[in-house]
Design a protein around this motif. Sequence first.
Motif, short mmCIF file in Angstrom:
data_model
loop_
_atom_site.label_atom_id
_atom_site.label_comp_id
_atom_site.label_asym_id
_atom_site.label_seq_id
_atom_site.Cartn_x
_atom_site.Cartn_y
_atom_site.Cartn_z
N GLY A 180 90.70 -20.21 52.81
CA GLY A 180 91.77 -21.19 52.75
C GLY A 180 91.51 -22.44 53.55
N ASP A 181 90.30 -22.67 54.03
CA ASP A 181 89.98 -23.85 54.84
C ASP A 181 89.07 -24.82 54.10
N ASN A 182 89.21 -24.88 52.78
CA ASN A 182 88.39 -25.75 51.93
C ASN A 182 86.92 -25.37 51.96
N ILE A 183 86.64 -24.16 52.38
CA ILE A 183 85.26 -23.65 52.33
C ILE A 183 85.31 -22.25 51.72
N ALA A 184 84.71 -22.10 50.57
CA ALA A 184 84.62 -20.81 49.90
C ALA A 184 83.22 -20.67 49.33
N PHE A 185 82.85 -19.45 48.99
CA PHE A 185 81.48 -19.19 48.55
C PHE A 185 81.47 -18.29 47.32
N ILE A 192 76.68 -20.39 46.49
CA ILE A 192 77.25 -21.68 46.14
C ILE A 192 78.48 -21.91 47.01
N GLN A 193 78.58 -23.08 47.62
CA GLN A 193 79.75 -23.43 48.43
C GLN A 193 80.67 -24.34 47.62
N THR A 194 81.98 -24.11 47.74
CA THR A 194 82.95 -24.93 47.02
C THR A 194 84.17 -25.18 47.90
N ASP A 195 84.90 -26.25 47.60
CA ASP A 195 86.16 -26.49 48.29
C ASP A 195 87.36 -26.08 47.45
N ALA A 196 87.12 -25.45 46.29
CA ALA A 196 88.23 -24.92 45.50
C ALA A 196 88.95 -23.84 46.31
N ALA A 197 90.27 -23.82 46.24
CA ALA A 197 91.05 -22.84 47.01
C ALA A 197 90.73 -21.43 46.55
N VAL A 198 90.31 -20.59 47.48
CA VAL A 198 89.96 -19.19 47.22
C VAL A 198 90.66 -18.34 48.26
N ASN A 199 91.37 -17.32 47.82
CA ASN A 199 92.17 -16.48 48.69
C ASN A 199 91.97 -15.01 48.34
N PRO A 200 92.51 -14.10 49.16
CA PRO A 200 92.40 -12.68 48.84
C PRO A 200 92.91 -12.39 47.43
N GLY A 201 92.14 -11.62 46.69
CA GLY A 201 92.43 -11.34 45.29
C GLY A 201 91.55 -12.13 44.35
N THR A 211 79.64 -31.37 41.46
CA THR A 211 80.10 -30.91 40.16
C THR A 211 81.52 -30.37 40.25
N GLU A 212 82.40 -30.78 39.34
CA GLU A 212 83.76 -30.25 39.33
C GLU A 212 83.76 -28.80 38.82
N VAL A 213 84.50 -27.95 39.50
CA VAL A 213 84.55 -26.53 39.15
C VAL A 213 85.99 -26.04 39.22
N VAL A 214 86.22 -24.91 38.55
CA VAL A 214 87.53 -24.28 38.49
C VAL A 214 87.36 -22.81 38.89
N ALA A 215 88.18 -22.36 39.81
CA ALA A 215 88.19 -20.95 40.22
C ALA A 215 89.38 -20.27 39.57
N ILE A 216 89.11 -19.17 38.85
CA ILE A 216 90.18 -18.43 38.18
C ILE A 216 90.19 -17.01 38.73
N GLY A 217 91.37 -16.53 39.13
CA GLY A 217 91.45 -15.19 39.67
C GLY A 217 92.86 -14.80 40.00
N ASN A 218 92.99 -13.71 40.74
CA ASN A 218 94.29 -13.13 41.05
C ASN A 218 94.63 -13.37 42.51
N VAL A 242 81.57 -28.46 43.73
CA VAL A 242 80.50 -27.75 44.41
C VAL A 242 80.18 -28.53 45.68
N SER A 243 80.36 -27.88 46.83
CA SER A 243 80.16 -28.56 48.11
C SER A 243 78.75 -28.39 48.65
N GLY A 244 78.01 -27.40 48.15
CA GLY A 244 76.66 -27.16 48.62
C GLY A 244 76.04 -26.01 47.86
N VAL A 245 74.74 -25.93 47.92
CA VAL A 245 73.99 -24.84 47.27
C VAL A 245 73.00 -24.26 48.26
N HIS A 246 72.42 -23.12 47.90
CA HIS A 246 71.42 -22.43 48.73
C HIS A 246 71.97 -22.08 50.12
#
Length: 372
Positions: A224-229, A193-202, A154-161, A174-178
């Motif tokens: 920053g390694d294409n693995i975020a949760f 939930i595992q995703t490859d969306a870029a997620v960083n501090p903030g 599933t395509e997802v969007v991460a929004i944050g600071n 979505v790269s994986g669940v459970h």
Amino acid sequence: MPRDHRSGWQRRRLLVAIGAGTLAGTAGCLSAVDGENGGSTTESDNASGSENGSPYTRVYEETVDSVVLVRVSGEQGQERGGLGTGFVHDDYVITNQHITQGRSTVSVQFRRNDWQEASLVGEDAYADLAVLDAETPDYAGSLSFLEQYPAVGTEVVAIGNSFGLNASVSTGIVSGVHRSLRNPSGVTIPDAIQTDAAVNPGNSGGPLVNLEGAVAGVISAGGGDNIAFAVSTALARRVVPALIENGEYDAPYLGVNAVPTTPAIAEANGLEEPIGVYVNQVAPNGPAAAVLRGSTGQTTVSGTPVPTGGDVLVSLAEQRIGTPSELSSTIALDLSPEETTTATVRRDGSETTVDLTVGTRPPADASSGGGT
């Protein structure tokens, strides 16, 4: 409760300290210093965004007004606090527990530069969720939790600071669940939930939304390694209402530590094939102490030490268990404290069914004596 809706569109800017050590395996509370990060945002910046036909632009514009910056003051004796993200849900602000960490008040900045002092309603370290109460502007609508698991892909969007850069957006799937996720406090969050969306501090505490704008998860960790949760909304739908109503959440708990049933463990414990999960430890005073059996010995298989004597848990609450993550998810989502359920185990070469009464997980700063 009535809200006072005063706003202006200029976004507050921040100067942040960015360094390699900031990641620390989490997307969470970014260290910040006083200042501004250059550049400004006006209403015209996004005026033509919806005209380009991008589904990512559309979902961003539909949800970004509901996303907030969370600023945490430094504790006594510390010069720096931290920055994170939150979002509006049912007139409250949802964020991560590893951001709030028990502080009674934090500052939140809404999209149009509305700063509010938000009070802590409740938090839970085992789900890494916190609920804040703030005067929500009328333009900051409530984001809904997805009612079902997002399909892998599933395509997802991460929004944050991200790195303190307000209202940043990244995309992925979505790269994986459970998944099981160890949070910055050292406890394991089930059903992530595992995703490859870029997620960083903030980014921590921000929404991971699908292209319909529904929250698929509450971002918790990334590197920053294409693995975020993200904390799953299946778990959030259990925890958040309890935090709002009671200020705390009584998490179900059995007091067992389980590991995958590898071929070596199966061979050492007389199983024809790997099945279920192997119960390595049982908390001495935990709910399962008198019912399930942990390892009683050890042997060597192909030169590797392997535990023996423990139960092999095959099913719990009528759910087949194949991995420790599935066990954690079943306990977290299908059971409640004081409930009695059944488990199927392989023990001493035969299969048996036992009754288990679920307990309440000890506080995160106490020794639980077991994993789940």
